[in-house]
Scaffold this motif. Sequence first.
Motif, PDB file in Angstrom:
ATOM      1  N   UNK A 258       0.849  -1.198   0.000  1.00 51.81           N
ATOM      2  CA  UNK A 258       0.000   0.000   0.000  1.00 51.81           C
ATOM      3  C   UNK A 258       0.879   1.241   0.000  1.00 51.81           C
ATOM      4  N   UNK A 259       1.856   1.191   0.882  1.00 55.25           N
ATOM      5  CA  UNK A 259       2.751   2.342   0.983  1.00 55.25           C
ATOM      6  C   UNK A 259       3.584   2.493  -0.297  1.00 55.25           C
ATOM      7  N   UNK A 260       3.974   1.332  -0.860  1.00 53.61           N
ATOM      8  CA  UNK A 260       4.847   1.351  -2.037  1.00 53.61           C
ATOM      9  C   UNK A 260       4.233   2.160  -3.174  1.00 53.61           C
ATOM     10  N   UNK A 261       2.910   1.991  -3.353  1.00 53.38           N
ATOM     11  CA  UNK A 261       2.244   2.705  -4.441  1.00 53.38           C
ATOM     12  C   UNK A 261       2.348   4.207  -4.209  1.00 53.38           C
ATOM     13  N   UNK A 262       2.141   4.621  -2.961  1.00 58.85           N
ATOM     14  CA  UNK A 262       2.225   6.050  -2.653  1.00 58.85           C
ATOM     15  C   UNK A 262       3.661   6.567  -2.721  1.00 58.85           C
ATOM     16  N   UNK A 263       4.593   5.696  -2.274  1.00 61.64           N
ATOM     17  CA  UNK A 263       5.977   6.150  -2.134  1.00 61.64           C
ATOM     18  C   UNK A 263       6.823   5.909  -3.377  1.00 61.64           C
ATOM     19  N   UNK A 264       6.131   5.590  -4.522  1.00 60.99           N
ATOM     20  CA  UNK A 264       6.880   5.470  -5.772  1.00 60.99           C
ATOM     21  C   UNK A 264       7.920   4.361  -5.743  1.00 60.99           C
ATOM     22  N   UNK A 265       7.629   3.281  -5.032  1.00 59.02           N
ATOM     23  CA  UNK A 265       8.588   2.176  -4.993  1.00 59.02           C
ATOM     24  C   UNK A 265       8.408   1.217  -6.160  1.00 59.02           C
ATOM     25  N   UNK A 266       7.332   1.402  -6.934  1.00 61.23           N
ATOM     26  CA  UNK A 266       7.122   0.521  -8.081  1.00 61.23           C
ATOM     27  C   UNK A 266       7.844   1.108  -9.280  1.00 61.23           C
ATOM     28  N   UNK A 267       8.316   0.201 -10.126  1.00 63.79           N
ATOM     29  CA  UNK A 267       8.958   0.698 -11.338  1.00 63.79           C
ATOM     30  C   UNK A 267       8.446  -0.068 -12.551  1.00 63.79           C
ATOM     31  N   UNK A 268       8.253   0.680 -13.623  1.00 60.68           N
ATOM     32  CA  UNK A 268       7.782   0.066 -14.855  1.00 60.68           C
ATOM     33  C   UNK A 268       8.970  -0.499 -15.614  1.00 60.68           C
ATOM     34  N   UNK A 269       8.966  -1.811 -15.793  1.00 61.55           N
ATOM     35  CA  UNK A 269       9.945  -2.474 -16.642  1.00 61.55           C
ATOM     36  C   UNK A 269       9.240  -2.800 -17.950  1.00 61.55           C
ATOM     37  N   UNK A 270      10.015  -2.905 -19.008  1.00 68.20           N
ATOM     38  CA  UNK A 270       9.402  -3.356 -20.258  1.00 68.20           C
ATOM     39  C   UNK A 270      10.280  -4.434 -20.879  1.00 68.20           C
ATOM     40  N   UNK A 271       9.623  -5.326 -21.610  1.00 68.51           N
ATOM     41  CA  UNK A 271      10.362  -6.374 -22.321  1.00 68.51           C
ATOM     42  C   UNK A 271       9.980  -6.280 -23.805  1.00 68.51           C
ATOM     43  N   UNK A 272      10.981  -6.241 -24.670  1.00 67.89           N
ATOM     44  CA  UNK A 272      10.683  -6.045 -26.088  1.00 67.89           C
ATOM     45  C   UNK A 272      10.051  -7.265 -26.748  1.00 67.89           C
ATOM     46  N   UNK A 273       9.253  -6.992 -27.757  1.00 68.70           N
ATOM     47  CA  UNK A 273       8.713  -8.029 -28.639  1.00 68.70           C
ATOM     48  C   UNK A 273       9.227  -7.705 -30.047  1.00 68.70           C
ATOM     49  N   UNK A 274       9.671  -8.741 -30.774  1.00 63.79           N
ATOM     50  CA  UNK A 274      10.217  -8.491 -32.120  1.00 63.79           C
ATOM     51  C   UNK A 274       9.406  -9.270 -33.151  1.00 63.79           C
ATOM     52  N   UNK A 275       9.457  -8.787 -34.417  1.00 61.59           N
ATOM     53  CA  UNK A 275       8.752  -9.539 -35.463  1.00 61.59           C
ATOM     54  C   UNK A 275       9.672 -10.623 -36.017  1.00 61.59           C
ATOM     55  N   UNK A 276       9.210 -11.377 -37.011  1.00 60.33           N
ATOM     56  CA  UNK A 276       9.985 -12.522 -37.474  1.00 60.33           C
ATOM     57  C   UNK A 276      11.279 -12.084 -38.156  1.00 60.33           C
ATOM     58  N   UNK A 277      11.361 -10.755 -38.473  1.00 64.71           N
ATOM     59  CA  UNK A 277      12.606 -10.265 -39.061  1.00 64.71           C
ATOM     60  C   UNK A 277      13.548  -9.745 -37.991  1.00 64.71           C
ATOM     61  N   UNK A 278      13.136  -9.812 -36.695  1.00 63.89           N
ATOM     62  CA  UNK A 278      13.997  -9.365 -35.606  1.00 63.89           C
ATOM     63  C   UNK A 278      13.846  -7.889 -35.298  1.00 63.89           C
ATOM     64  N   UNK A 279      12.871  -7.218 -35.921  1.00 65.58           N
ATOM     65  CA  UNK A 279      12.635  -5.799 -35.673  1.00 65.58           C
ATOM     66  C   UNK A 279      11.738  -5.616 -34.445  1.00 65.58           C
ATOM     67  N   UNK A 280      12.091  -4.673 -33.553  1.00 62.42           N
ATOM     68  CA  UNK A 280      11.249  -4.400 -32.381  1.00 62.42           C
ATOM     69  C   UNK A 280       9.906  -3.862 -32.841  1.00 62.42           C
ATOM     70  N   UNK A 281       8.851  -4.520 -32.412  1.00 63.37           N
ATOM     71  CA  UNK A 281       7.522  -4.032 -32.791  1.00 63.37           C
ATOM     72  C   UNK A 281       6.676  -3.698 -31.583  1.00 63.37           C
ATOM     73  N   UNK A 282       7.150  -4.076 -30.393  1.00 66.47           N
ATOM     74  CA  UNK A 282       6.351  -3.746 -29.207  1.00 66.47           C
ATOM     75  C   UNK A 282       7.121  -4.005 -27.922  1.00 66.47           C
ATOM     76  N   UNK A 283       6.507  -3.559 -26.817  1.00 67.68           N
ATOM     77  CA  UNK A 283       7.048  -3.904 -25.494  1.00 67.68           C
ATOM     78  C   UNK A 283       5.890  -4.280 -24.576  1.00 67.68           C
ATOM     79  N   UNK A 284       6.162  -5.217 -23.642  1.00 64.81           N
ATOM     80  CA  UNK A 284       5.164  -5.558 -22.629  1.00 64.81           C
ATOM     81  C   UNK A 284       5.605  -4.935 -21.312  1.00 64.81           C
ATOM     82  N   UNK A 285       4.666  -4.306 -20.648  1.00 64.51           N
ATOM     83  CA  UNK A 285       4.967  -3.692 -19.352  1.00 64.51           C
ATOM     84  C   UNK A 285       4.995  -4.775 -18.282  1.00 64.51           C
TER      85      UNK A 285
END
Length: 717
Positions: free
Chosen positions: A474-501
Motif C-alpha cells: 500500500x505504501x509502495x504505491x504512494x511512495x513510488x517504490x514501483x517501477x515500470x519495466x518493459x520487455x521487447x517483442x520483435x517480429x519474425x525479421x527481428x525488428x522491435x515491434x512492441x514492449x510488454x509492461x
Amino acid sequence: MPTVLSRPLILLVDDTPSNLQVLVEALQPYYEVAVATDGATALKFAAAGERPALILLDIMMPGLDGYEVCRRLKADARTRDVPVIFVTARADPISEEKGFELGAVDYITKPFNVATVRARVRTHLTIQGLLDELEALNQRLTERLAELTRTHEQLRRSRSREELCTRAFESTADGIVVTDADGVIVAVNPAFTRITGYRADEAIGSTPRLLKSGRHPQAFYRELWRCLIETGHWAGELLNRRKNGEIFPELNTISAVRDERGQVTHYVAVFSDISMIKNFQERLDLLTWYDPLTGAGNRLLFMDRLGQAVALCARGGTFASMLLVDIDRFRLVNEARGLPAADRVLGRIAERIRQQLRDGDTLARLGADDFALVLPDPCPTREAAARYAIEMAERVRDEIARAIGFDGAELHLTASVGIAVLPDAHDDTAEEVLRRAETARHRCVAAGGNCALFFESAMGKQVRSCFELEQELHRAVNDDQLELYVQPQVDDAGQICGVEALLRWHHPQRGVIEPLNFIPLAEQSDLIVRIEAWALDRLCALQAELQARGQRIGVALNVCARHLRRAQFVEEVLAAIARHGISAAALTVELTESVLVHDVDDVAAKMRALSGCGVRLSIDDFGVGYSSLGYLRRLPIHELKIDRCFMAHAPDNADDAAIVDTILAVARQLQLDVVAEGVESPAHVAFLDSRHPVRRQGYYYGAPLPAAEWLKTLQSQ
Ligand code: C2E
Ligand code: CA
Ligand code: CA
C-alpha cells in the motif's frame, strides 16, 4: 303350566272346615286356592310363600282373631297391599267400621251365596289389578318426573356454565381468537381487541393473517400447521403486528376443536402479549451476558460464542479465529488516574474495537483490561482465517494506539494480542482455543508487549510476512517504490515491434521484488486496481514518448480480472489514452482466459467497447487455462500469446511442438496475431523460423528492463 300359574292365588282363612269347604268349591274353578285354619298360619303363609292376590279372612277365630291378623298383615310391608275381605256370620257382633279402619276392602256374610262370593272376589281382584296398574303408572310417572327434574337441573347448570364461559371469554386477560375449520375468524374477545387494536367487527370474517408480522419465514408457519393438524395443538412464541404497525411477541396456544365424529370444526387460539416479559428477559440477558461497564459481552457470552464457532467449523470443515487483547501496563493508568477514570478509558477502548467488528464478530471483556474477540466467519483454509485474524489484530492495535484524549491530556496505550486459529484438532474445544490464545498473549508480554502473535508460531511468521508485505505494498504505491519495466517483442525479421509492461517493486529492505511475489497479493484487494492504473499511466507516457520520437512500437499492459470487472474500467483506459494523446491502436491489453469465467456478458461488452475505440486485445498465457475456444470467434480478439511453458520444450518435445502448432493453426484460421513468449535460445528461434511468421518475446531478444533504460538502448540502436 302357565295357565295354572297365571291364575291368582286366593288365601282362605277360617277355623270352620265346612266354611272352608264351601269357599274352596266356589273359588277353585277360577283361582288357585290355599287354606289356613288359624291366624298364625295365615300370617306365616302370606309373608313367606307366594304372595296371595286376595285373602278371605274369618273374623271370629280362636287365637288371633281376624282383626288382629288383618292389623298384622297391614303392618307388614310384604303383605300390606294384599286386599283382605272379612268373612263373617250375619249374627256376629261385628263392627264393619273397625274392619274398614284396619284396611279391609269388603265384608262377605255367612251363609255364603256362592255367586256373591265369586262376584266380590272378582271385583276386588279387578280393583286390585287396576290399583296395581295405577300404582305402576304412578311409579313410572314418579320416575319420569325425577328424570325430568334431573334434566332440568342439568340444563340449568349447563346454562349457567355457558354463561360462565361467556363471561370468562369476555373478561380474561388473554386474547382469544376462534376460527372455523377454514381459518376464518368467527369470534374474538375484548382482550384480543385490547392487545391487537382490531375491533371484533374488523377481525371477524378475516383470517389470523391479519396479524402477520412478516418476521417468520414461510417454513415457520408450515411447521405450525403441520403440528396443529397432526397433534391438534401448537404452542409457542409468535411475533405479530398490531393494527398500529407495532410488532409484539406473544405466547400462543392453538387447539383444534373437533365434533363427535372427530372432524375439526374450529380452531381456538389463546395468546398473551409477552412484550413486558421479553423486555424483562432482555434486561436480564444484558445482566447475564454483558459487561455493564463496556457493553461488551462477558466471559459467559464469550465462551458460548467461541463454542458455537468451534462447532460451526467442525461441521463445515472450515476455520475461524479468536483474539485475546491485553492493554499493556494498564495497571499504571489505574494507579495514576484512579479506577473510575480507568473505567472510562476501557469504555472508550471497547467502543473503538467495536467499530472494527464485522457482523457476527463478538467482543467480550474477560478481565479488568482483557478483551477477547471471536471472529467466527468461516474461512476455507487455516491461512485465510489467520490472515483475517492478523488483519483484525493490527486494526485493533492501531485503534488502541490512537491517542485517547483524557482530562485535557492525551493517553498513549499499546496492546498485546494473542491469536489462535481454530480448530487445531478435530476435537478442539472452546477452552482449548482460549488456552492457546492465552499462551500466545503470554508470548507477546514476554517479548515486551505491543505486538500480536499467533499460538501457531510457524503459521504466524508466514501469515504475518504476507500481511506486512501487503501493508507495505500500500505504501509502495504512494511512495513510488514501483517501477515500470518493459520487455521487447520483435517480429519474425527481428525488428522491435512492441514492449510488454512488467512491474518491479523496489522494496526499501528486501530489494527488487518480482511481480509473482506481489501481484497475487495485490489481487486480493483493490490494491491491484491502483497498481495497474499507475502502470497504465506510466505505459501511456512511454508510448507518448515513443510517438514523439516517431517510433512505431506498440505497448502492452497486463490487466487482471478484478480490474477489468470495475465499472469504470473502459473509461479509465480511454481517459489515459486521451490524457497522453496516444493512438489507441498502439495499446494492447493483455487478458488471461480466466477473465472469461465470470460474467462473460460484462467482459464481452467491455472488450467490444475498447476494441471499438481501436485498443488491441490479447489473450495471455493462451492454452494454459480454459479450453473453450468458442469465445475466440465471438469476442474482438487481436492476438494470442503462447505461454512460455509450451515454448520451453517445443524444439525438442513433440507434444509441446504439436500444441504450439495447433495454436498457430487456430490463430491463422481466425486471422489473429501471435506472440511466442519465453524465446530464450537459438533452438527456439529456429523452431519459430520454420513456422509461419510469428512475433517473439524472450530473453534471447532482451530481458525486462526499466522503461527509461530500455528507451536509452533503443536510442543507441
Ligand atoms: P506474463 O504476463 O506471462 O509475463 C511474462 C513473464 O515471463 C515475465 O515475468 C517475464 O520476465 C518472463 N520472461 C520473459 N522472457 C522470458 C524468457 O525468455 N524465459 C523465461 N523463463 N521467462 C521470461 P515477470 O516479469 O516476472 O512477470 C510475471 C508475471 O507477472 C507476468 O506474467 C504477469 O502475469 C504478471 N504481471 C507483471 N506485471 C503485471 C501487471 O501490471 N498486471 C498484472 N495483472 N500482472 C502483471
Ligand atoms: Ca503478459
Ligand atoms: Ca505469459
